[in-house]
Design a protein around this motif. Structure first.
Motif, mmCIF file in Angstrom:
data_model
loop_
_atom_site.group_PDB
_atom_site.id
_atom_site.type_symbol
_atom_site.label_atom_id
_atom_site.label_comp_id
_atom_site.label_asym_id
_atom_site.label_seq_id
_atom_site.Cartn_x
_atom_site.Cartn_y
_atom_site.Cartn_z
ATOM 1 N N PRO A 183 0.826 -1.209 0.000
ATOM 2 C CA PRO A 183 0.000 0.000 0.000
ATOM 3 C C PRO A 183 0.862 1.261 0.000
ATOM 4 C CG PRO A 183 -0.688 -1.523 1.723
ATOM 5 C CD PRO A 183 0.615 -2.026 1.209
ATOM 6 N N ASN A 184 0.311 2.318 -0.572
ATOM 7 C CA ASN A 184 1.007 3.598 -0.650
ATOM 8 C C ASN A 184 0.223 4.678 0.088
ATOM 9 O OD1 ASN A 184 3.325 3.277 -2.836
ATOM 10 N ND2 ASN A 184 1.549 2.139 -3.589
ATOM 11 N N LEU A 185 0.948 5.503 0.823
ATOM 12 C CA LEU A 185 0.386 6.647 1.529
ATOM 13 C C LEU A 185 0.990 7.911 0.938
ATOM 14 C CD1 LEU A 185 -1.028 8.135 3.956
ATOM 15 C CD2 LEU A 185 1.058 7.654 5.278
ATOM 16 N N VAL A 186 0.151 8.797 0.427
ATOM 17 C CA VAL A 186 0.604 10.071 -0.131
ATOM 18 C C VAL A 186 0.051 11.196 0.747
ATOM 19 C CG1 VAL A 186 0.582 11.614 -2.126
ATOM 20 C CG2 VAL A 186 0.683 9.132 -2.467
ATOM 21 N N VAL A 187 0.936 12.102 1.161
ATOM 22 C CA VAL A 187 0.548 13.192 2.057
ATOM 23 C C VAL A 187 0.815 14.525 1.355
ATOM 24 C CG1 VAL A 187 0.774 14.169 4.370
ATOM 25 C CG2 VAL A 187 1.218 11.723 4.001
ATOM 26 N N LEU A 188 -0.233 15.353 1.259
ATOM 27 C CA LEU A 188 -0.152 16.670 0.641
ATOM 28 C C LEU A 188 -0.066 17.756 1.718
ATOM 29 C CD1 LEU A 188 -2.774 16.162 -2.220
ATOM 30 C CD2 LEU A 188 -0.336 15.582 -2.185
ATOM 31 N N THR A 189 -0.025 19.016 1.298
ATOM 32 C CA THR A 189 0.359 20.100 2.197
ATOM 33 C C THR A 189 -0.836 20.876 2.768
ATOM 34 O OG1 THR A 189 0.686 21.509 0.264
ATOM 35 C CG2 THR A 189 2.620 20.410 1.157
ATOM 36 N N GLU A 190 -0.560 21.589 3.834
ATOM 37 C CA GLU A 190 -1.579 22.346 4.561
ATOM 38 C C GLU A 190 -2.164 23.480 3.726
ATOM 39 O OE1 GLU A 190 -2.020 24.878 8.754
ATOM 40 O OE2 GLU A 190 -0.056 24.660 7.812
ATOM 41 N N LEU A 191 -3.460 23.761 3.963
ATOM 42 C CA LEU A 191 -4.167 24.911 3.393
ATOM 43 C C LEU A 191 -4.103 24.956 1.870
ATOM 44 C CD1 LEU A 191 -3.439 27.732 6.009
ATOM 45 C CD2 LEU A 191 -5.570 26.477 5.635
ATOM 46 N N ASN A 192 -3.965 23.781 1.240
ATOM 47 C CA ASN A 192 -3.942 23.781 -0.224
ATOM 48 C C ASN A 192 -5.312 24.038 -0.829
ATOM 49 O OD1 ASN A 192 -5.080 21.323 0.427
ATOM 50 N ND2 ASN A 192 -3.495 20.067 -0.548
ATOM 51 N N GLY A 193 -6.336 24.217 0.013
ATOM 52 C CA GLY A 193 -7.639 24.632 -0.473
ATOM 53 C C GLY A 193 -7.984 26.067 -0.117
ATOM 54 N N LEU A 194 -7.172 26.728 0.713
ATOM 55 C CA LEU A 194 -7.471 28.101 1.129
ATOM 56 C C LEU A 194 -7.600 29.060 -0.056
ATOM 57 C CD1 LEU A 194 -7.735 30.446 3.186
ATOM 58 C CD2 LEU A 194 -5.229 30.475 3.305
ATOM 59 N N PRO A 195 -6.668 29.042 -1.033
ATOM 60 C CA PRO A 195 -6.761 30.038 -2.108
ATOM 61 C C PRO A 195 -7.927 29.817 -3.067
ATOM 62 C CG PRO A 195 -4.507 29.219 -1.865
ATOM 63 C CD PRO A 195 -5.400 28.292 -1.095
ATOM 64 N N LEU A 196 -8.737 28.772 -2.844
ATOM 65 C CA LEU A 196 -9.930 28.606 -3.678
ATOM 66 C C LEU A 196 -10.914 29.762 -3.506
ATOM 67 C CD1 LEU A 196 -10.662 24.770 -3.443
ATOM 68 C CD2 LEU A 196 -9.986 26.066 -5.480
ATOM 69 N N VAL A 197 -10.672 30.617 -2.518
ATOM 70 C CA VAL A 197 -11.499 31.826 -2.401
ATOM 71 C C VAL A 197 -11.339 32.696 -3.647
ATOM 72 C CG1 VAL A 197 -9.764 33.261 -1.250
ATOM 73 C CG2 VAL A 197 -12.193 33.621 -0.761
ATOM 74 N N LEU A 198 -10.240 32.504 -4.404
ATOM 75 C CA LEU A 198 -10.003 33.240 -5.645
ATOM 76 C C LEU A 198 -10.724 32.628 -6.843
ATOM 77 C CD1 LEU A 198 -6.131 33.741 -5.304
ATOM 78 C CD2 LEU A 198 -7.880 35.496 -4.970
ATOM 79 N N ARG A 199 -11.343 31.463 -6.665
ATOM 80 C CA ARG A 199 -11.941 30.767 -7.809
ATOM 81 C C ARG A 199 -13.019 31.627 -8.461
ATOM 82 N NH1 ARG A 199 -15.961 26.447 -8.654
ATOM 83 N NH2 ARG A 199 -16.545 26.582 -6.439
ATOM 84 N N GLY A 200 -12.914 31.734 -9.779
ATOM 85 C CA GLY A 200 -13.862 32.538 -10.533
ATOM 86 C C GLY A 200 -13.585 34.025 -10.479
ATOM 87 N N ALA A 201 -12.482 34.423 -9.853
ATOM 88 C CA ALA A 201 -12.170 35.852 -9.703
ATOM 89 C C ALA A 201 -10.661 36.062 -9.757
ATOM 90 C CB ALA A 201 -12.745 36.392 -8.398
ATOM 91 N N GLY A 202 -10.041 35.538 -10.802
ATOM 92 C CA GLY A 202 -8.596 35.684 -10.928
ATOM 93 C C GLY A 202 -8.141 37.129 -10.979
#
Length: 422
Positions: free
Chosen positions: A45-64
Motif C-alpha cells: 500500500p502507498n500513503l501520499v501526504v499533501l500540504t496544509e491549506l492547499n484549499g485556502l486560495p480557492l477563495v479566488l476561484r472565478g475571480a482571478g
C-alpha cells in the motif's frame, strides 16, 4: 503480521493561478499525484501526504482578477464587495467577520470541488491520501439524511483522509491556530482537542497534527494515547525558512525556523512513545504577498535513520529517514540573506526560486491493535455528500440590483488600484 507500506511526501510550489478555476485546481492537485506516480510501490500500500491549506486560495476561484490587487488583504476586500449579497447575509446572520463570511458564503462549491477532486485522485491512483488541509465548515445530516446542515459561523482548518477506493476514512481539525489563521488573518475556528482520533489502516495507525499542532504536547499526547504509529503533519509555513520565529504560547522564545521545526515531527518520532514515523510535507512558493518555505521530511527513530542530517541552520542528527534539501548550502548569514531574497516582493533575481521536491520511504509496522473510531456527524455528512445521497441546502439567488451594485464597486476599486498602484 507486519504491515509494509510506502510513504510519500509531496513538496509543491503553488501560485495564485492554480486556484482561479476548478480546472486549474484539479490540474494542480493531479500534478502532485503524477509526481508521486513513478515512486508508487506496486507490491504494498502507498500513503501520499499533501500540504496544509492547499484549499485556502480557492477563495479566488472565478475571480482571478483579484490577484492583480497584489495582496491577500486587498483581494479579500474586493471579493467581499463583488460577492456582497451572499457574504453580507452570512455576516449579519451568523455574526462573523467579513473574511470568514466571504469564505463561508462560497464554502459549498469550494468544499465540493476540494473533496471530490481528492476522492477521485485517491481512487485513480489507488493510494491512501491525506489531502493536506483546507478551510471547511462542519456539517451534520438533516431532513431525513437527504440534506446537510452547516454549523453556523464555524470554519475550521480540516485535513481529510481517503482510502484507495475513494472512501472517506476520517477528518481532523487543526486545534492550535497561528496568528495568521486567527481573527487578524483568515479568521478560522479552532478545532476541539477531544475530537482528534487515530485511524487504523494498512499504512499505519494514522494521526493528523496539522502544522502547529505537531509542536504541541497536548495534541501529540492525545494521538499517542490513541495508539498513533504514523503522524501526518501537513504544513504551510508562511515565512522565509531561514528567518527567526517566536510563536504563542511563548513568543519570546525566538529561534531560527528550522530549529523550531525540530520540536515537531522529529521530536515526536525520536523522543515519543507510540509514534514510529512522521510525514511532514511543506508547500513552497510566493502566493501574492505571502511567502511559504520549508524542508519536507519523513522522520523515524534514531535506529531507523542513523545517518546524521538535519534542516538548514541545524546540526546533523539521526532520525531523518528522508529530507528535502533546501535551495542552497552555506554559512548561516548567507542562508538568512537568501531566505529574504526568495521571499515575496523582494525584487531579487532569485525571488520565488524555491525547490519543489518529493520524498518517499518504505516503512513497516506490526499489526494494528487500534479500533476504528465511530464516525462523527460531520464525517457522516461528508460521506453522504460524496455518495450523492445528501445535498447542500439550496442557495438563495442574489437580487440583480445587489449583484450589479457589487460589480460596480469592485470595478471602481480596480480602477483606483491601477491609477495609484500598490
Amino acid at each position: 503480521m507486519t504491515r509494509q507500506f510506502r510513504a510519500i511526501a509531496v513538496q509543491p510550489r503553488w501560485a495564485a493561478p492554480h486556484f482561479f478555476t476548478a480546472r486549474a485546481f484539479r490540474a494542480w492537485l493531479r500534478s502532485q499525484l503524477e509526481a508521486a506516480r513513478p515512486h508508487l510501490a506496486p507490491d504494498r500500500p502507498n500513503l501520499v501526504v499533501l500540504t496544509e491549506l492547499n484549499g485556502l486560495p480557492l477563495v479566488l476561484r472565478g475571480a482571478g482578477w483579484a490577484a492583480w490587487l497584489g495582496t491577500f488583504e486587498r483581494a479579500a476586500a474586493a471579493l467581499f464587495l463583488v460577492r456582497l449579497p451572499g457574504a453580507l447575509a452570512v455576516l449579519m446572520r451568523e455574526r462573523v467577520s467579513p473574511v470568514r463570511a466571504l469564505q463561508l458564503a462560497g464554502s459549498a462549491g469550494n468544499t465540493r470541488l476540494y473533496l471530490e477532486t481528492c476522492r477521485d485522485l485517491a481512487r485513480e491512483y489507488g493510494v491512501y491520501l491525506c489531502c493536506g488541509s483546507a478551510p471547511m465548515p462542519r456539517y451534520a445530516l438533516g431532513q431525513g439524511g437527504k440534506e446537510v446542515r452547516r454549523a453556523p459561523g464555524v470554519l475550521t482548518n480540516q485535513s481529510v483522509l481517503f482510502g484507495p477506493q475513494g472512501d472517506l476514512i476520517g477528518v481532523a481539525d487543526k486545534v492550535h491556530l497561528t496568528p495568521a489563521e486567527e481573527a487578524g488573518g483568515v479568521d478560522l475556528s479552532p478545532g476541539e482537542l477531544s475530537e482528534l482520533r487515530v485511524f487504523p489502516t494498512p499504512v499505519g495507525d494514522l494521526g493528523v497534527a496539522i502544522s502547529l499542532d505537531a509542536f504541541r504536547a497536548d495534541v501529540i499526547g492525545r494521538l499517542e494515547a490513541g495508539g498513533c504509529t504514523v503522524l501526518l503533519q501537513p504544513d504551510a509555513n508562511a515565512a522565509p525558512w531561514t528567518a527567526l520565529e517566536g510563536l504563542p504560547p511563548d513568543p519570546g522564545n525566538v529561534r531560527d525556523q528550522p530549529v523550531a521545526w525540530l520540536e515537531s515531527s522529529w521530536t515526536a518520532t525520536t523522543h515519543g512513545k507510540s509514534i514510529r514515523y512522521a510525514v511532514n510535507p511543506m508547500v513552497v512558493g510566493n502566493l501574492l504577498d505571502l511567502t511559504f518555505d520549508g524542508q519536507s521530511a519523513i522522520t523515524g527513530r534514531g535506529e531507523d535513520a542513523p545517518e546524521p542530517r538535519s534542516y538548514a541552520l541545524t546540526e546533523p542528527r539521526p532520525g531523518f529517514i528522508a529530507l528535502a534539501p533546501w535551495v542552497a548550502e552555506g554559512a548561516p548569514d548567507e542562508l538568512r540573506a537568501l531566505g529574504q531574497h526568495l521571499a515575496a516582493n523582494s525584487g531579487h533575481p532569485r525571488e520565488n526560486a524555491y525547490r519543489e521536491d518529493l520524498l518517499w520511504a518504505d516503512l513497516h509496522l506490526p499489526e494494528s491493535r487500534v479500533p476504528m473510531p465511530e464516525p462523527t456527524p460531520h464525517e457522516q455528512a461528508l460521506r453522504a455528500l460524496l455518495a450523492g445521497t445528501a445535498r447542500y441546502p439550496a442557495a438563495r439567488p442574489a437580487a440583480q440590483g445587489w449583484a450589479l451594485l457589487s460589480l460596480g464597486m469592485a470595478t471602481l476599486l480596480l480602477r483606483r488600484h491601477k491609477k495609484w498602484g500598490r
